[in-house]
Design a protein around this motif. Structure first.
Motif, PDB file in Angstrom:
ATOM      1  N   ILE A  59      53.824  27.074  70.566  1.00 48.24           N
ATOM      2  CA  ILE A  59      54.291  27.674  69.946  1.00 48.24           C
ATOM      3  C   ILE A  59      54.436  27.340  68.276  1.00 48.24           C
ATOM      4  O   ILE A  59      55.018  28.617  67.658  1.00 48.24           O
ATOM      5  CB  ILE A  59      56.052  26.424  69.793  1.00 48.24           C
ATOM      6  N   PHE A  60      52.866  26.914  68.512  1.00 50.14           N
ATOM      7  CA  PHE A  60      52.648  26.689  67.034  1.00 50.14           C
ATOM      8  C   PHE A  60      51.530  27.976  66.328  1.00 50.14           C
ATOM      9  O   PHE A  60      52.042  29.117  65.201  1.00 50.14           O
ATOM     10  CB  PHE A  60      52.154  26.116  66.409  1.00 50.14           C
ATOM     11  N   ILE A  68      32.529   7.905  52.261  1.00 57.17           N
ATOM     12  CA  ILE A  68      33.805   8.832  52.337  1.00 57.17           C
ATOM     13  C   ILE A  68      34.561   8.294  52.223  1.00 57.17           C
ATOM     14  O   ILE A  68      35.169   7.340  51.974  1.00 57.17           O
ATOM     15  CB  ILE A  68      34.345   8.361  53.914  1.00 57.17           C
ATOM     16  N   MET A  69      35.204   8.680  50.666  1.00 53.13           N
ATOM     17  CA  MET A  69      35.975   8.478  49.160  1.00 53.13           C
ATOM     18  C   MET A  69      37.088   8.999  50.184  1.00 53.13           C
ATOM     19  O   MET A  69      37.934   7.593  49.427  1.00 53.13           O
ATOM     20  CB  MET A  69      35.267   9.333  47.916  1.00 53.13           C
ATOM     21  N   SER A  70      37.208   9.957  50.744  1.00 50.17           N
ATOM     22  CA  SER A  70      38.779  10.364  50.776  1.00 50.17           C
ATOM     23  C   SER A  70      38.885  11.513  51.554  1.00 50.17           C
ATOM     24  O   SER A  70      37.656  12.416  52.011  1.00 50.17           O
ATOM     25  CB  SER A  70      39.568  10.578  49.604  1.00 50.17           C
ATOM     26  N   MET A  71      40.023  11.655  52.758  1.00 50.26           N
ATOM     27  CA  MET A  71      40.659  12.937  53.417  1.00 50.26           C
ATOM     28  C   MET A  71      41.256  13.415  53.439  1.00 50.26           C
ATOM     29  O   MET A  71      41.970  12.098  53.363  1.00 50.26           O
ATOM     30  CB  MET A  71      39.724  12.526  54.813  1.00 50.26           C
ATOM     31  N   GLY A  72      42.609  14.454  53.311  1.00 51.30           N
ATOM     32  CA  GLY A  72      43.669  14.619  53.971  1.00 51.30           C
ATOM     33  C   GLY A  72      43.760  15.479  53.749  1.00 51.30           C
ATOM     34  O   GLY A  72      42.883  17.110  53.697  1.00 51.30           O
ATOM     35  N   VAL A  73      45.191  15.999  54.511  1.00 52.76           N
ATOM     36  CA  VAL A  73      45.901  17.226  54.025  1.00 52.76           C
ATOM     37  C   VAL A  73      47.050  17.216  53.808  1.00 52.76           C
ATOM     38  O   VAL A  73      47.642  16.114  53.413  1.00 52.76           O
ATOM     39  CB  VAL A  73      46.736  17.636  55.942  1.00 52.76           C
ATOM     40  N   LYS A  99      54.307  18.912  61.323  1.00 53.57           N
ATOM     41  CA  LYS A  99      53.720  18.291  61.632  1.00 53.57           C
ATOM     42  C   LYS A  99      52.351  18.238  62.800  1.00 53.57           C
ATOM     43  O   LYS A  99      51.277  17.712  62.901  1.00 53.57           O
ATOM     44  CB  LYS A  99      54.221  16.831  62.817  1.00 53.57           C
ATOM     45  N   LEU A 100      52.669  19.301  63.253  1.00 56.35           N
ATOM     46  CA  LEU A 100      51.715  19.891  64.332  1.00 56.35           C
ATOM     47  C   LEU A 100      50.681  20.773  63.674  1.00 56.35           C
ATOM     48  O   LEU A 100      50.341  21.145  64.004  1.00 56.35           O
ATOM     49  CB  LEU A 100      52.101  21.405  65.514  1.00 56.35           C
ATOM     50  N   ILE A 108      46.729  20.184  63.349  1.00 55.05           N
ATOM     51  CA  ILE A 108      45.708  21.092  63.388  1.00 55.05           C
ATOM     52  C   ILE A 108      44.120  21.679  62.296  1.00 55.05           C
ATOM     53  O   ILE A 108      43.317  21.843  62.893  1.00 55.05           O
ATOM     54  CB  ILE A 108      46.424  22.907  63.399  1.00 55.05           C
ATOM     55  N   TYR A 109      45.726  21.534  61.316  1.00 54.51           N
ATOM     56  CA  TYR A 109      44.126  21.350  59.811  1.00 54.51           C
ATOM     57  C   TYR A 109      43.220  20.252  59.631  1.00 54.51           C
ATOM     58  O   TYR A 109      42.745  20.297  59.157  1.00 54.51           O
ATOM     59  CB  TYR A 109      45.083  22.227  58.171  1.00 54.51           C
TER      60      TYR A 109
END
Length: 263
Positions: free
Chosen positions: A59-60, A168-173, A179-180, A184-185
C-alpha cells in the motif's frame, strides 16, 4: 509450535521481497519478531506479522517512491535539518539539543560522524556516531560532561590501523509522518549504519567498543534488539548500553570481524 503459523526466513524474504539482511533489519526495528524453535538453529517468522507487513508495504509503495530516499554521510548543509529533527524528538523543558555549530565542528574533524537519509533533498532521518576515547565516553555516561562539551580535538579520525571506541550520539526519524513511513526510513538508516560499521572493518579500523544511551522506548528497544548489554551508569532517566566487540557474536559484529580479518 504449529509450523503452519510460521514462515522460514526464505519464505518471509520472498513474501516481503527482501534480502536476508533487510529482513533482519525489520527485526531490529521491532517490525517483526523472529523465533528460534527448540532444537533448531534457523529462526522462523509469524505468518500473521509477515503478511501484515507485506500488505502495508504494498500500500505504501503504491503511494510513494521510497526508493528515491538515499543514505549517505551528512554534509554541512544537512545540519540545520538534523538539528530540527533532534529538537523535535529529544528536546525537553530546560534541556536543549547540541547546537548546529558544535555539530559542524565535529563533522569538519571527521566527515563520517553524521549520516542521513535524504528524500527529495530533504533529511528524513539521521544518525550521529562519534569516535571518542573511553575516558570521554565514561564522562558522558556519568553525566560529568554533556555532548556540548566535546571539542573537535576530542573527536578522533578513522585511521588504519588504529583502535577506536564509537559512541552512538543519537538517531532519529523526522516526526509527523505515518508509522509505516517511519519504519521504512528508520530501516534504511539502520541498514546504512550497519553497512558503514562493516565498511570500517574493510578499512582496517579496529573498533573495541560501541556505546549508546537512550531515554526513549523505541531507542531502548532497538539497542536491545541489536544485542547491546545494558550498563548501570549516569542519569536514572536514561538507559546506557555498551558492547565490547571482541565479546559479541551478533550477526553484524561477526560480519565486521570477518571484514577485518580480510585486511
Amino acid at each position: 509450535m504449529n509450523p503452519q503459523k510460521f514462515y522460514s526466513a526464505k519464505e518471509a524474504q520472498e513474501k516481503l521481497g527482501m534480502t536476508y539482511s533487510a529482513l533482519r533489519h525489520q527485526v531490529l526495528m521491532g517490525n517483526l519478531k523472529s523465533i528460534t524453535p527448540p532444537g533448531r538453529k534457523q529462526s522462523v517468522y509469524l505468518k500473521e506479522e509477515v503478511d501484515k507487513l507485506a500488505r502495508e508495504l504494498r500500500i505504501f509503495l503504491t503511494n510513494r517512491d521510497t526508493e528515491a530516499s538515499i543514505f549517505s554521510p551528512a554534509s554541512k548543509a544537512d545540519m540545520p535539518e538534523i538539528v530540527d529533527i533532534s529538537k523535535a524528538i529529544f528536546y525537553t523543558a530546560g534541556n536543549d539539543v547540541t547546537p548546529t555549530e558544535i555539530r559542524i565542528s565535529w563533522l569538519e574533524k571527521n566527515p563520517y560522524t553524521f549520516f542521513v537519509v535524504n528524500l527529495e533533498n530533504k533529511v528524513v532521518a539521521y544518525a550521529s556516531l562519534l569516535p571518542l576515547s573511553p575516558q570521554i565516553i565514561e564522562k558522558l555516561l556519568e553525566d560529568k560532561i554533556s555532548p556540548d562539551d566535546i571539542t573537535p580535538n576530542e573527536v578522533e579520525d578513522f585511521k588504519s590501523p588504529k583502535h577506536t571506541h564509537l559512541y552512538i550520539m543519537s538517531m532519529g526519524v523526522t516526526p509527523g509522518i505515518d508509522k509505516l513511513e517511519k519504519r521504512i526510513y528508520g530501516s534504511k538508516l539502520i541498514s546504512g549504519m550497519l553497512d558503514t560499521f562493516i565498511e570500517l572493518g574493510k578499512q582496517g579500523i579496529i573498533v573495541d567498543s560501541l556505546t549508546a544511551r537512550s531515554r526513549l522506548p523505541d531507542g531502548i528497544r532497538l539497542l536491545r534488539h541489536m544485542g547491546f548489554p545494558e550498563v548501570a551508569k549516569g542519569h536514572p532517566g536514561k538507559r546506557s548500553f555498551a558492547m565490547k566487540v571482541s565479546e559479541s557474536s551478533t550477526p553484524v559484529i561477526q560480519e565486521y570481524k570477518d571484514a577485518l580479518d580480510l585486511i
